[in-house]
Design an enzyme around this catalytic site. Sequence first.
Site, PDB file in Angstrom:
ATOM      1  N   HIS A 139       0.695  -1.078  -0.156  1.00 54.39           N
ATOM      2  CA  HIS A 139      -0.080  -0.059  -0.061  1.00 54.39           C
ATOM      3  C   HIS A 139       0.939   1.415  -0.073  1.00 54.39           C
ATOM      4  O   HIS A 139       0.937   2.287   0.602  1.00 54.39           O
ATOM      5  CB  HIS A 139      -1.057   0.048   1.175  1.00 54.39           C
ATOM      6  CG  HIS A 139      -1.885  -1.243   1.158  1.00 54.39           C
ATOM      7  ND1 HIS A 139      -3.071  -1.068   0.686  1.00 54.39           N
ATOM      8  CD2 HIS A 139      -1.873  -2.497   1.698  1.00 54.39           C
ATOM      9  CE1 HIS A 139      -3.632  -2.330   0.775  1.00 54.39           C
ATOM     10  NE2 HIS A 139      -2.848  -2.906   1.511  1.00 54.39           N
TER      11      HIS A 139
ATOM     12  N   TYR B  39       3.175  -5.799   9.377  1.00 53.49           N
ATOM     13  CA  TYR B  39       3.336  -4.223   9.412  1.00 53.49           C
ATOM     14  C   TYR B  39       4.382  -3.554  10.397  1.00 53.49           C
ATOM     15  O   TYR B  39       5.015  -2.524  10.230  1.00 53.49           O
ATOM     16  CB  TYR B  39       1.839  -3.713  10.200  1.00 53.49           C
ATOM     17  CG  TYR B  39       0.659  -3.889   9.057  1.00 53.49           C
ATOM     18  CD1 TYR B  39       1.006  -3.919   7.920  1.00 53.49           C
ATOM     19  CD2 TYR B  39      -0.371  -3.988   9.826  1.00 53.49           C
ATOM     20  CE1 TYR B  39      -0.357  -4.340   6.937  1.00 53.49           C
ATOM     21  CE2 TYR B  39      -1.453  -4.198   8.785  1.00 53.49           C
ATOM     22  CZ  TYR B  39      -1.413  -4.339   7.774  1.00 53.49           C
ATOM     23  OH  TYR B  39      -2.596  -4.349   6.697  1.00 53.49           O
TER      24      TYR B  39
END
Length: 366
Positions: free
Chosen positions: A68, A336
């Site tokens: 992303h 993450y």
Amino acid sequence: MFDDDRLPPLNASAMVLRFGIIGAVLACSVGAFAYTGGWLSPDRLTPARIVAGFEQASGSHPGFRRNHAKGLCATGTFESRGAAAQISKAALFAPGRVPLVARVAFAGGMPFVQDTPAQVRSLALRFLPEGRQEWRTGMINIPVFPVTTVRDFYDQAQAMLPDPATGKPDPAKMQAFVASHPGFAAAGALIGRRQITSGFADTTYNAIHTFRFVAADGAVTPVRWSAVPLDPVVPADATGSGADPNALFDALIARAASRPVQWRLMLTLGQPDDTIDPSKPWAPDRRQVEAGLVTLDRVVAEDGGPCTDVTYDPLVLPDGIESSGDEILAARSSTYARSLRLRDGEQGQKARSAVTPREVVGRGRQ
């Protein structure tokens, strides 16, 4: 509901073409669904190895998210209707309004990719009740995840690796993967039928995973959720985005400058025996509850923006929402964290984001 028995036979070339978009979703767009150390011992497919794999696929872009990578920050509010308070004791579901910080993005690890309507889009939200526990969630515009487990993800990613001689996946490897993972074709059919809309503002985003909502009396309900746009849905222009490399982001900037962008946060309530498998949908007759209204009233460039140093970790949960035990959630969380640590150490090397502060201001004045 999709029935596997209705799938027509595919030759190897057609199979790669048909499932190419799914490969992109897995290898690029949902890359944070990676592995925690030791799950597949002795392979030890750790977050570090998976992040390195994303860089191999998308190139090295220091200071950017490994997945992303191209996005914008936004700020706004969540206004609870109070209906969700019946199934979760989370404070943010009490009637009222709380601030949020959002990120709108394309899936994939390429921060300067040209905007095209078919790219997987994401909406990530960070709810910030004053003095209370926050909630983070990331959603994408596909209805299900293409595979069931971390092991499946690894097998599929291996099958989609480009052949050095052709630069394309080997059809035989993809055919073998599909044959050994019968659920993949069903998930792929659902993903292939999704509606591709004209922009970020008229897109429905799905959290995909199952969570457990815990009420004040201890009752537990399995829940999935989606952000459903208030804007009328307009099908995407098949011709693509034209000459503007940031066409969809620029349209969102201009749209937010004219009036807020809004979605209804819809909770789908499952039954105790409903699957937590993210590749399988629930029955369409499941009850839905409108938890409240998500409003984004200000779009901000990511360079120096309020979402820049945030990981939208799906396991940052308030009291009243719990993980279902879906193993992919823990994998996303750890990956993450790995990506953020790398970005923190690379800020001196980072190039300007594709959508700059100047572009946000300029487009917003149009």
